[in-house]
Scaffold this motif. Structure first.
Motif, short mmCIF file in Angstrom:
data_model
loop_
_atom_site.label_atom_id
_atom_site.label_comp_id
_atom_site.label_asym_id
_atom_site.label_seq_id
_atom_site.Cartn_x
_atom_site.Cartn_y
_atom_site.Cartn_z
N GLY A 24 13.16 1.60 15.85
CA GLY A 24 13.28 0.75 16.83
C GLY A 24 14.89 0.47 17.11
N LYS A 25 15.47 0.51 16.35
CA LYS A 25 17.38 0.34 16.68
C LYS A 25 17.65 1.22 16.39
N MET A 26 17.03 2.51 16.86
CA MET A 26 18.28 3.54 16.98
C MET A 26 17.71 4.38 18.92
N ASP A 27 19.40 4.52 19.09
CA ASP A 27 19.31 5.04 20.51
C ASP A 27 18.42 6.71 20.04
N LEU A 28 18.71 7.75 21.38
CA LEU A 28 18.23 9.09 21.00
C LEU A 28 19.91 9.70 20.66
N ARG A 29 20.84 9.50 20.87
CA ARG A 29 22.14 10.24 20.00
C ARG A 29 21.69 10.32 18.25
N GLN A 30 21.13 8.81 17.18
CA GLN A 30 21.15 8.71 16.90
C GLN A 30 20.18 9.34 15.90
N LEU A 31 19.07 8.95 16.99
CA LEU A 31 17.57 10.15 16.24
C LEU A 31 17.54 11.12 16.21
N TRP A 32 18.51 12.31 16.98
CA TRP A 32 19.51 13.59 16.67
C TRP A 32 19.79 13.41 15.69
N MET A 33 20.68 12.80 15.14
CA MET A 33 21.85 13.06 13.56
C MET A 33 20.39 12.41 12.63
N ALA A 34 19.51 11.78 12.50
CA ALA A 34 19.24 11.21 11.48
C ALA A 34 17.92 12.48 11.65
N TYR A 35 17.25 12.91 12.29
CA TYR A 35 15.83 14.06 13.01
C TYR A 35 16.43 15.01 11.96
N LEU A 36 17.93 15.52 12.36
CA LEU A 36 18.35 17.19 11.91
C LEU A 36 19.29 17.27 10.00
N THR A 37 19.36 16.22 10.17
CA THR A 37 19.90 15.40 8.78
C THR A 37 18.30 15.70 7.46
N TYR A 38 17.88 14.87 8.43
CA TYR A 38 16.36 14.27 7.53
C TYR A 38 15.83 15.40 6.59
N PRO A 39 15.81 15.45 5.34
CA PRO A 39 15.19 15.84 3.80
C PRO A 39 13.79 17.11 4.24
N THR A 40 12.97 16.16 4.83
CA THR A 40 11.03 17.17 5.32
C THR A 40 11.68 17.76 6.81
N ILE A 41 12.48 17.44 7.18
CA ILE A 41 12.97 18.70 8.42
C ILE A 41 13.96 20.04 8.22
N LEU A 42 14.52 19.73 7.20
CA LEU A 42 15.10 20.95 7.24
C LEU A 42 14.84 21.73 5.87
N PHE A 43 13.45 20.99 5.48
CA PHE A 43 12.42 22.10 4.74
C PHE A 43 11.41 22.57 5.45
N TYR A 44 11.01 22.35 6.59
CA TYR A 44 10.09 22.64 7.23
C TYR A 44 11.17 24.40 8.19
N PHE A 45 12.45 23.59 8.29
CA PHE A 45 13.45 24.53 9.71
C PHE A 45 13.44 26.25 7.92
N ALA A 46 14.03 25.67 6.94
CA ALA A 46 14.23 26.90 5.23
C ALA A 46 12.22 26.87 5.78
N LEU A 47 11.66 26.95 5.65
CA LEU A 47 10.66 27.55 5.40
C LEU A 47 9.69 28.24 7.19
N ILE A 48 10.56 27.79 7.83
CA ILE A 48 10.40 28.46 10.18
C ILE A 48 11.00 29.56 9.55
N VAL A 49 11.99 29.95 8.74
CA VAL A 49 13.19 31.27 8.23
C VAL A 49 11.91 31.92 7.31
N ILE A 50 12.38 31.37 6.76
CA ILE A 50 11.80 32.59 5.36
C ILE A 50 10.13 33.09 5.83
N CYS A 51 9.34 32.51 6.15
CA CYS A 51 8.21 32.94 7.48
C CYS A 51 8.63 33.45 8.56
#
Length: 272
Positions: free
Chosen positions: A27-54
């Motif tokens: 509720g306090k973020m803008d779109l650019r801040q969301l991108w930064m939070a999203y692309l560095t969030y551990p859960t998303i990084l874990f999904y990215f790693a699993l995508i590469v492995i699969c």
């Protein structure tokens, strides 16, 4: 004069400043801040790693092109229906909180999200829950079509789709008005699910299943406001009968989101 673009260090510091004692607040973020939070969030990084492995596992089995493409397309078609069924009949089901064994699972996977819809930490599902669920849905589809190569192609697609869903889910709770009409529309529908009537609009990016099964509604005039939109039916009376979620939360269930003042007071109590 063009404004100087922030450095990566400045963006990282900005990301850190978005985090309160509880979570990232969409509720306090803008779109650019969301991108930064999203692309560095551990859960998303874990999904990215699993995508590469699969993806690597897919090509390890040397499947033919149809055995990659057809499972991927099948997952894209099946995924919205699977999400609908899980969301409607499991996440919004009351049987999970009525059992002491599954109460904590229900609290984590959905109750916390409805209690405070803007918190990023509870918007993302725990990989301990999401990854096995994705596997159970997509592996049999891929294997039936293309063997192990098809199974891993389906898993890759399922994980990519999950990342896409999670990003749009964030936008639906972001303090941001989308410019793309389609994104604005799905955001409006999801906001209705969280702030008007939880018994409908179960989709995230695709509401076809809602239309087919009669749970779709276009605006707040279509139905009365639900009294349980924030607590999912886990009222104070229910909490007295089934106290396990309330015991973990440390407070009675809310019938509205937590305010900033209440959050500050709670954080003060916890730090005292």
């Amino acid at each position: 004069m063009n404004q100087k673009r922030p450095s990566l260090r400045q963006m990282w510091n900005e990301r850190a400043s978005l985090q309160t004692g509880r979570s990232f607040d969409l509720g306090k973020m803008d779109l650019r801040q969301l991108w930064m939070a999203y692309l560095t969030y551990p859960t998303i990084l874990f999904y990215f790693a699993l995508i590469v492995i699969c993806a690597l596992a897919t090509f390890h089995f040397r499947p033919s092109l149809p055995h990659v493409v057809i499972p991927a397309l099948a997952v894209v078609v099946v995924y919205p229906l699977a999400w609908y069924l899980i969301h409607r009949f499991i996440l919004h089901g009351r049987w999970l909180y009525r059992n002491p064994v599954t109460a904590s699972l229900w609290k984590r996977v959905h109750f916390d999200h409805h209690q405070d819809p803007h918190l990023l930490d509870v918007l993302f599902g725990s990989p301990l829950n999401t990854v096995p669920t994705i596997g159970i849905i997509v592996f049999p589809i891929g294997y039936a079509i293309g063997g192990w190569g098809g199974a891993f192609a389906a898993a890759t697609t399922g994980l990519v789709t999950t990342c896409v869903y999670e990003f749009f889910h964030c936008i639906q709770h972001l303090a941001y008005k989308p410019r793309w009409k389609w994104v604005s529309h799905i955001k409006q529908l999801h906001v209705l699910h969280h702030f008007h009537d939880e018994n409908g609009n179960y989709g995230i990016t695709n509401y076809m299943a809602d239309r087919v099964f009669g749970s779709f509604y276009e605006n707040s005039r279509a139905r009365p406001r639900s009294a349980h939109v924030f607590n999912l039916g886990y009222t104070v009376e229910e909490a007295r009968r089934y106290p396990w979620v309330m015991e973990q939360t440390g407070s009675p269930p809310r019938d509205r989101p937590e305010t900033a003042r209440e959050s500050a007071r709670d954080n003060t109590r916890k730090s005292a």
